[in-house]
Design a protein around this motif. Structure first.
Motif, PDB file in Angstrom:
ATOM      1  N   SER A   1      50.909  11.572 -18.412  1.00  0.00           N
ATOM      2  CA  SER A   1      51.457  11.018 -19.660  1.00  0.00           C
ATOM      3  C   SER A   1      50.381  10.972 -20.736  1.00  0.00           C
ATOM      4  O   SER A   1      49.201  10.811 -20.446  1.00  0.00           O
ATOM      5  CB  SER A   1      52.012   9.620 -19.415  1.00  0.00           C
ATOM      6  N   SER A   2      50.782  11.124 -21.960  1.00  0.00           N
ATOM      7  CA  SER A   2      49.936  11.128 -23.165  1.00  0.00           C
ATOM      8  C   SER A   2      49.230  12.454 -23.390  1.00  0.00           C
ATOM      9  O   SER A   2      48.420  12.576 -24.302  1.00  0.00           O
ATOM     10  CB  SER A   2      48.899   9.991 -23.166  1.00  0.00           C
TER      11      SER A   2
ATOM     12  N   VAL B   1      52.608  26.680 -22.350  1.00  0.00           N
ATOM     13  CA  VAL B   1      51.704  25.536 -22.527  1.00  0.00           C
ATOM     14  C   VAL B   1      52.502  24.260 -22.775  1.00  0.00           C
ATOM     15  O   VAL B   1      52.269  23.221 -22.132  1.00  0.00           O
ATOM     16  CB  VAL B   1      50.723  25.799 -23.686  1.00  0.00           C
ATOM     17  N   LYS B   2      53.445  24.325 -23.711  1.00  0.00           N
ATOM     18  CA  LYS B   2      54.247  23.138 -24.013  1.00  0.00           C
ATOM     19  C   LYS B   2      55.141  22.761 -22.846  1.00  0.00           C
ATOM     20  O   LYS B   2      55.441  21.584 -22.628  1.00  0.00           O
ATOM     21  CB  LYS B   2      55.078  23.390 -25.272  1.00  0.00           C
ATOM     22  N   GLY B   3      55.574  23.759 -22.079  1.00  0.00           N
ATOM     23  CA  GLY B   3      56.453  23.502 -20.958  1.00  0.00           C
ATOM     24  C   GLY B   3      55.781  22.785 -19.801  1.00  0.00           C
ATOM     25  O   GLY B   3      56.463  22.244 -18.918  1.00  0.00           O
ATOM     26  N   VAL B   4      54.454  22.766 -19.761  1.00  0.00           N
ATOM     27  CA  VAL B   4      53.751  21.999 -18.722  1.00  0.00           C
ATOM     28  C   VAL B   4      54.161  20.534 -18.800  1.00  0.00           C
ATOM     29  O   VAL B   4      54.288  19.853 -17.786  1.00  0.00           O
ATOM     30  CB  VAL B   4      52.221  22.158 -18.873  1.00  0.00           C
ATOM     31  N   ALA B   5      54.370  20.056 -20.039  1.00  0.00           N
ATOM     32  CA  ALA B   5      54.894  18.705 -20.313  1.00  0.00           C
ATOM     33  C   ALA B   5      53.926  17.617 -19.855  1.00  0.00           C
ATOM     34  O   ALA B   5      52.819  17.892 -19.393  1.00  0.00           O
ATOM     35  CB  ALA B   5      56.277  18.516 -19.693  1.00  0.00           C
ATOM     36  N   ASP B   6      54.346  16.364 -20.005  1.00  0.00           N
ATOM     37  CA  ASP B   6      53.473  15.219 -19.712  1.00  0.00           C
ATOM     38  C   ASP B   6      54.193  14.189 -18.852  1.00  0.00           C
ATOM     39  O   ASP B   6      54.120  12.992 -19.104  1.00  0.00           O
ATOM     40  CB  ASP B   6      52.956  14.594 -21.006  1.00  0.00           C
TER      41      ASP B   6
ATOM     42  N   ALA C   1      55.231   8.231 -22.447  1.00  0.00           N
ATOM     43  CA  ALA C   1      54.202   9.069 -23.068  1.00  0.00           C
ATOM     44  C   ALA C   1      53.646   8.389 -24.306  1.00  0.00           C
ATOM     45  O   ALA C   1      53.491   9.000 -25.357  1.00  0.00           O
ATOM     46  CB  ALA C   1      54.774  10.435 -23.419  1.00  0.00           C
ATOM     47  N   CYS C   2      53.334   7.105 -24.165  1.00  0.00           N
ATOM     48  CA  CYS C   2      52.885   6.328 -25.308  1.00  0.00           C
ATOM     49  C   CYS C   2      51.800   5.360 -24.860  1.00  0.00           C
ATOM     50  O   CYS C   2      51.845   4.837 -23.742  1.00  0.00           O
ATOM     51  CB  CYS C   2      54.061   5.544 -25.894  1.00  0.00           C
TER      52      CYS C   2
ATOM     53  N   LYS D   1      46.727   7.183 -32.985  1.00  0.00           N
ATOM     54  CA  LYS D   1      45.643   8.042 -32.500  1.00  0.00           C
ATOM     55  C   LYS D   1      45.873   8.478 -31.053  1.00  0.00           C
ATOM     56  O   LYS D   1      46.554   7.797 -30.286  1.00  0.00           O
ATOM     57  CB  LYS D   1      44.285   7.314 -32.597  1.00  0.00           C
ATOM     58  N   GLY D   2      45.284   9.611 -30.708  1.00  0.00           N
ATOM     59  CA  GLY D   2      45.205  10.050 -29.322  1.00  0.00           C
ATOM     60  C   GLY D   2      43.821   9.749 -28.789  1.00  0.00           C
ATOM     61  O   GLY D   2      42.910   9.391 -29.535  1.00  0.00           O
ATOM     62  N   LYS D   3      43.632   9.936 -27.480  1.00  0.00           N
ATOM     63  CA  LYS D   3      42.364   9.546 -26.887  1.00  0.00           C
ATOM     64  C   LYS D   3      42.010  10.441 -25.716  1.00  0.00           C
ATOM     65  O   LYS D   3      42.828  11.204 -25.199  1.00  0.00           O
ATOM     66  CB  LYS D   3      42.404   8.084 -26.448  1.00  0.00           C
TER      67      LYS D   3
END
Length: 770
Positions: A62-63, A210-215, A550-551, A572-574
């Protein structure tokens, strides 16, 4: 003053030769008497590498969605740079971008365009060995991707349907280029570059992958282990069982069978003579276990239960985690000591932070040792399951200590035909182990980590951690950089010289300044402090149901990721300190590449900037790969003798012939002295060479000098041999220093040419190097 180096025999030069393969020049060769210690040892290639196998290891916890989206934006940069390299001006060696895909007159491509590429993806999710934490069949886990098994995967998003079947990787192999005239796609695959599948379509479909790997993956990330399982493990297990009940702490994990799908994918994806680049994208440290550690009870560390701590010595400042008195309270020799046998207090053992500094906290690190991965990405021999652990009284369990006895050929260094045969013999451990050795050398394997380290620390102003740092990104780190990033020896808890941001901690760290955009926070002992943060391209409302998994701002905290006035709004992301993955890159030296997961610019309005998103990462990666894709440069200058020669020896293993007659003096070849030949054969045996390879003749190539050269180079020489050429003497050379062969006498196709140079003590007042 240089006579000692001139008269040194070939046998003397190789008297202390280690394993044949790549090396690095750690100090300049001076004019003093040699020590006969080999300190530069590498393969010399005369033809450019014409194929690349790219394996992307993408964290799907996630994230990670925001980072995957940024990486997808960098895909065109990566593809375009490989297919259309930058140009190098003949006059001064400067690098300029091509115009309309072409280099202007007076310049040439920095390397031959790569027209044969395989692209595959593995995720960080490999389950949790029978516990419910990452069990795809457990209640509440429907729709998540918790166990991808280390297999190549294709989970495309709605923007494309990549043509990856049946082996789940993309193939670029256009049929309108000379280099591919005799090449055919892997049976059953569809090659891009043919039948209307353009490079634009390749980019689109790669982005979708890449996007399909998902989280929605496992929170116990196994980034390194997933790569190892796919590329290296001779006998990757097919499944695991945890007999009995998860609540039963006596239950032992058992690994079952061999994953035939991995072996088949590996055999088709991995070419024996390609450049292999592992590119890892992750925001967290390695968090997966060695399932057979701790008597096959290591699964406890990935369960939802509290686990036993370590003996008192582990947290005693006068002793510490490196002392012999520090071990797990689970272990038999702890039964008479004051221990937390029933688990550490909850405030010391949040499930979300289970794997930071485990030896200090638990007296035991249940993960695989990092040597497993550094060996796997660089050495020709690795263990199979039979060589990984010490024996126990139970024949079904090889456990407690990971020993890593390298008893098998590393698949990364195996012949392609041998990999294909192994995929059909999963019930035969010896067939999986005794693979025939292929031609790949370790200098054709690169490992890049885009991970948790501030971007500022990767510039030429590494101590300036402000957002306004104007520094230029560096392609390669030096030891001072590494000490700031990891300390002196993080594996032994020696953090001397480390920047405070790179320490793993639940508490606020001394030395971390509040810069306005970065600060430490009150984690409530349930999260780690961050290595770096960056602005999200679009703020995220964590109160919405679709964002709950995912937050990072779903609950009210003072996290620097969240809006101070609306705490559930994420700005922000980290990334956390990715200590394990960075340590592997450090150990791999010239084959390790580092970039930051926290971009300098991440807003949509910044997309045209040179340093937007992961463009610096892609630029660094290709800049490091290009030396292997083009003419081979020597990384540091060699000290020339009075006659222009250097104290080095070049051997040539010919493709065929008889040892007694194959070394033709007319081609600059001569018979090696007996000691040289004996040493070389021993190294071949150690590398699991086949009988055919052991029968190949070995020759020494003569070093040319003086009147044998033309304009300080041997390229136009009429005699066979080799020479050392520097840009100082030949201004038009692309490399600052390199090894050359006459155009009329190149090493034949299939020959293995190896350079060894001796180390000598520095001259008085000279630079001894790092």
């Amino acid at each position: 003053m240089h006579t000692a180096a001139r008269v040194l025999t070939a046998a003397g030069l190789l008297a202390s030769l280690g394993a044949l393969g790549s090396g690095c020049l750690t100090r300049k060769v001076s004019g003093e008497p040699p020590s006969t210690k080999i300190n530069y040892n590498t393969v010399i290639r005369q033809s450019a590498i014409d194929k690349i196998d790219l394996l992307f290891a993408i964290d799907n916890s996630s994230s990670m969605g925001d980072k995957q989206a940024l990486f997808a934006d960098a895909v065109p940069d990566l593809i375009n740079r490989l297919l259309t390299p930058n140009c190098v001006r003949d006059a001064d060696g400067s690098v300029v971008p091509p115009q309309n895909g072409q280099c202007a007159p007076g310049s040439k491509p920095e390397f031959t365009p790569v027209q044969d590429i395989h692209i595959g993806i593995v995720s960080s999710s490999i389950g949790s060995y029978g516990t419910n934490q990452c069990n795809p069949t457990a209640a509440g886990n429907a729709g998540k991707q918790l166990d991808d098994k280390g297999q190549l995967l294709t989970r495309a998003d709605s923007s494309g349907t990549p043509k990856t079947q049946p082996f789940n990787f993309l193939s670029w192999l256009p049929d309108n280029v000379e280099a591919n005239k005799d090449k055919k796609p892997i049976a059953g695959t569809t090659a891009y570059g043919r039948a209307g599948l353009t490079s634009d379509q390749l980019e689109t479909d790669f982005k979708a992958m890449v996007k399909g790997v998902a989280d929605h993956g496992c929170g116990y990330e196994g980034q390194l282990e997933s790569v190892y399982r796919f590329l290296v493990q001779p006998d990757p297990w097919e499944s695991y069982t945890l007999p009995g009940n998860e609540a039963d702490s006596n239950a032992r994990v058992k690994l079952n069978g061999v994953d035939k799908k991995i072996l088949q994918q590996r055999a088709n994806f991995l070419r024996e003579d390609s450049l292999v680049a592992i590119i890892m994208l992750t925001d967290e440290n390695e968090n997966t276990i060695d399932p057979l550690a701790l008597g096959a009870h290591a699964w406890l560390y990935e369960s939802g239960y509290r686990v036993a701590g370590g003996t008192p010595a582990c947290s005693d400042p006068s002793k510490g985690p490196n002392s012999a008195e520090c071990f797990s309270c689970y272990q038999d020799n702890a039964k008479d000591l004051p221990c937390y046998q029933k688990g550490l207090p909850l405030e010391q053992d949040g499930a979300n932070v289970r794997f930071f500094e485990p030896k200090r906290r638990f007296g035991y690190d249940a993960r695989f040792p990092l040597e497993r991965y550094t060996t796997g990405f660089s050495q020709t021999k690795v263990p199979d399951r039979r060589g990984e652990h010490t024996e126990t009284d139970n024949p079904d369990v090889r456990s407690f200590n990971y020993v890593g006895n390298p008893n098998c050929t590393n698949p990364l260094f195996a012949k392609g035909s041998s990999l294909a045969e192994a995929a059909e013999k999963t019930d035969n451990p010896d067939a999986l182990c005794n693979l025939a050795r292929g031609p790949r050398s370790s200098d054709l394997i690169f490992y890049a980590i885009i991970g948790g380290v501030p971007w500022q620390m990767l510039t030429d102003q590494p101590t300036n951690l402000e957002d306004s740092n104007p520094g230029k990104f560096k392609d390669k780190l030096v030891e001072d950089d590494w000490r700031r990033i990891l300390g002196a020896d993080p594996a032994r808890y020696d953090f001397t010289g480390i920047n405070a941001r790179m320490r793993e901690s639940v508490a606020k760290r001394d030395g971390v300044a509040d810069t306005g955009s970065f600060r430490d926070w009150d984690t409530k002992n349930d999260d780690l402090q961050y290595a770096c943060v960056f602005n999200l391209a679009k703020e995220r409302d964590c109160s919405l149901p679709e964002n709950k998994d995912a937050c990072d701002c779903a609950r009210a905290t003072d996290s620097p990721l969240c809006d101070r006035t609306v705490p559930t709004k994420q700005l922000k992301g980290k990334a956390y300190p990715t200590v394990s993955q960075l340590s592997v890159a450090r150990t791999l030296r010239d084959q390790g590449i580092v970039a930051s997961l926290c971009p300098k610019f991440s807003a949509d309005s910044d997309k045209d900037k040179e340093d937007y998103g992961y463009r610096p990462a892609v630029r660094t990666i290709v800049n490091r790969l290009k030396d292997a894709l083009s003419e081979r440069c020597i990384p540091q200058p060699l000290e020339e003798q009075d006659d222009g020669t250097v104290p080095c020896l070049i051997t040539e293993l010919l493709p065929s012939g008889d040892q007694a007659t194959a070394c033709d003096p007319a081609k600059g070849l001569k018979q090696p002295e007996a000691g040289v030949l004996e040493r070389y054969r021993k190294q071949q045996v150690a590398g699991n060479a086949t009988p055919e390879e052991l029968a190949r003749p070995l020759c020494v190539i003569s070093q040319l000098k003086g009147p044998e050269l033309v304009n300080n180079s041997c390229v136009k020489s009429t005699k066979g041999g080799w020479c050392y050429v520097s840009r100082e003497k030949v201004a038009t050379e692309k490399c600052a220093q390199s090894i050359k062969f006459p155009e009329a006498f190149p090493p034949p196709n299939g020959a293995l040419v190896n350079l060894q140079c001796i180390e000598q003590p520095p001259t008085a007042g000279g630079d001894a190097g790092p």
